[in-house]
Design a protein around this motif. Structure first.
Motif, short mmCIF file in Angstrom:
data_model
loop_
_atom_site.label_atom_id
_atom_site.label_comp_id
_atom_site.label_asym_id
_atom_site.label_seq_id
_atom_site.Cartn_x
_atom_site.Cartn_y
_atom_site.Cartn_z
N ASP A 262 7.64 4.31 20.93
CA ASP A 262 8.31 4.56 19.65
C ASP A 262 9.79 4.89 19.83
O ASP A 262 10.43 5.42 18.91
CB ASP A 262 7.60 5.69 18.89
CG ASP A 262 6.18 5.31 18.52
OD1 ASP A 262 6.00 4.18 17.99
OD2 ASP A 262 5.26 6.09 18.78
N THR A 263 10.34 4.55 20.99
CA THR A 263 11.77 4.73 21.23
C THR A 263 12.55 3.58 20.59
O THR A 263 12.21 2.41 20.77
CB THR A 263 12.07 4.77 22.75
OG1 THR A 263 11.31 5.82 23.34
CG2 THR A 263 13.55 4.99 23.01
N THR B 292 11.86 0.06 17.01
CA THR B 292 11.28 0.63 18.22
C THR B 292 10.73 -0.47 19.12
O THR B 292 10.65 -1.64 18.72
CB THR B 292 10.14 1.60 17.86
OG1 THR B 292 9.08 0.85 17.23
CG2 THR B 292 10.63 2.68 16.90
#
Length: 540
Positions: free
Chosen positions: A431-432, A393
């Motif tokens: 948090d991608t 992430t």
């Protein structure tokens, strides 16, 4: 035990008057116990063996990874990623298979031969000597085919490594390939490698086929001779009829053991070839050149390059030649010059990736030879021209190697690198997942994440290798402002081709052919009208 009990039962059946009924039942009882005990003992055997082999497999991979971390950067430059993956994955798997074969096949086969020969010797030395003749035949068979199998295995392994490297390279080149419509070129290149791999694999299979069939014919012939020999002895009355079965069973056991060893020999050869492949890494001497143990309690950031010369091992040309530079703690130094002038080499020397061929680099008055590199590098931050992200992430990439970073500090760094708008647009924010090598992000976004990773470490020394080269004008403006805050009271090295980005550097070092051509502030060098002025005019 089975051949002995079987022979006893046959002898009882042929001469019942010599044996009692209790002897018959004792033999059947022993036979039953021998068969049933296989369940617990086999489970225990596999349990202990599996623990040992799995431990060795995991430890070997761990050792390889540790050694890869200790290899010099020049060694990594020579080793293709695909080849390394093949060694860590395929070769270790082959060694694990070799270990399993040794435990499941080789050791039991050796035990079977020893027991069979020992029991036969106790009954008949004549038959035992006949049995022993099969062992030289097996050794001769292996000796004859050994070099051929080793050579074909080595060729096949190297072709596998080559293919693995080409596939890894093809995946990395995919954007370029697609952009230029060169899919068929790549397919043709891989197909050519696969064709060579197919040919070498076929050659290996044929060698193994000759080896296996020759062994089978040889030992089947020996078994027929054994049967004829023992029948002749029984016909003459020298041995009981039941002993024919006993000797035939033990001879079959010996032949089975030797045949098993011969049949798995190609796999054993593959395992030893993989051991050789792995030891290319494990025994490599091309490791980190700096091996000091001194840890600096505080890193001030003062550098002293003293008459430094540097050249690559395979080249007579020196990238740096008599390079001298003293850098004060907290000073911002910009390195400029044409490609190949030695700018990136100076950065590699400052990081400790490279060691001078002649001369010395000192930090805070301590020669780098004495420093513990891990401790020293934990105080610096590096942003490369080619941004390196891993497939985690955004949060994980920014806080890489830092177990605890507060949300406040993280948000501050994101604002400083102009990432807040990027994060806000993503479905899961920080948090991608960024995809492999950050493939889901643009070049500018990846570079800003790399700069954020440097900022969050609060380093004492900063090395920027074209750190803003992939940014658009608006993003570059914000990042430059962040850089101004970052470099305050920190020693900074900046390699830049766009000379307008280094106007505020304390000193600019103009490099030419591995030496310092000019040094001074932006205004001083422009007023001088020398090499820097000429480079600036070329960009005007």
């Amino acid at each position: 035990m089975l051949p002995i009990v079987t022979a006893n039962l046959i002898n009882m059946a042929t001469k019942p008057d010599k044996y009692s009924t209790s002897t018959l039942w004792w033999n059947i009882g022993i036979l039953f116990v021998v068969i049933v005990q296989n369940v617990p003992t086999q489970v225990l055997h596999i349990s202990y063996m599996s623990k040992a082999i799995r431990y060795v497999e995991a430890s070997l991979r761990s050792t390889l990874v540790r050694k890869l971390q200790r290899l010099s950067m020049s060694a990594h430059g020579e080793l293709a990623a695909g080849r390394l993956q093949s060694k860590v994955l395929r070769d270790v798997e082959a060694i694990e298979f070799l270990s399993r074969q040794m435990m499941l096949s080789v050791l039991p086969a050796i035990v079977s031969v020893v027991v069979a020969v020992a029991i036969t010797a106790g009954k008949s030395w004549t038959v035992m000597l006949f049995f022993v003749l099969t062992i030289p035949a097996g050794v001769a068979m292996v000796t004859f085919f050994r070099k051929i199998i080793q050579r074909t295995n080595s060729d096949f392994r190297k072709q596998i490594e080559s293919m693995s490297g080409q596939v890894s390279e093809m995946v990395g080149m995919m954007p370029v390939t697609r952009a230029h419509g060169l899919q068929e070129t790549e397919i043709t290149k891989i197909d050519s490698t696969l064709s060579k791999l197919r040919t070498k694999g076929y050659r290996l299979d044929i060698v193994e086929a000759y080896f296996g069939s020759a062994a089978w014919v040889t030992f089947q012939t020996f078994q027929v001779l054994c049967l004829a020999f023992t029948v002749l002895l029984a016909f003459r009355g020298e041995i009981p009829v039941g002993d024919i079965v006993l000797y035939q069973a033990y001879f079959a056991m010996i032949l089975g053991a030797i045949t098993q060893l011969i049949n798995i020999y190609p796999n054993i050869a593959k395992g030893f070839e993989s051991i050789y492949s792995v030891t290319e890494i494990l025994l490599s001497q091309d490791t980190e050149e700096y091996r000091g143990h001194r840890k600096l309690e505080e890193v001030g950031g003062e550098f002293d390059f003293r008459n430094v010369s540097f050249g690559y091992p395979d080249s007579d040309r020196h990238v740096l030649n008599g390079f001298d530079l003293q850098v004060k703690a907290g000073e911002c130094i910009a390195l400029v010059g044409a490609s190949g002038a030695g700018k990136s080499t100076v950065l590699n020397l400052a990081i400790g990736f490279s060691k001078p061929t002649f001369g010395e680099v000192a930090i805070d008055g301590v020669p780098m030879d004495e420093l513990d590199m891990t401790s020293y590098r934990s105080r610096i931050a590096v942003v490369h021209q080619n941004t390196v992200l891993f497939s985690g992430t955004i949060r994980e990439n920014i806080t890489y190697g830092l177990p605890s970073v507060s949300e406040e500090r993280l948000e501050e760094v994101i604002r400083m690198t102009y990432l807040q708008d990027v994060v806000a647009q993503l479905p899961q924010g920080l948090d991608t997942a960024v995809g492999e090598h950050g493939g889901k992000l643009s070049g500018g976004q990846r570079q800003r994440i790399a700069i954020a990773r440097a900022l969050v470490r609060d380093p004492k020394i900063i090395l920027l290798d074209e750190a803003t080269s992939a940014l658009d004008n608006e993003s570059e403006r914000y990042v430059q402002q962040a850089m101004q805050k970052l470099i305050q009271n920190r020693t900074t090295f900046i390699v830049a081709h766009r000379l307008s980005t280094i106007r505020d550097a304390d000193r600019i070092v103009v490099m030419k052919r591995g030496q310092v051509a000019e040094i001074g502030t932006y205004e001083e060098l422009m007023a001088k009208g020398g090499e820097f002025y000429r480079l600036k005019q070329l960009q005007a």
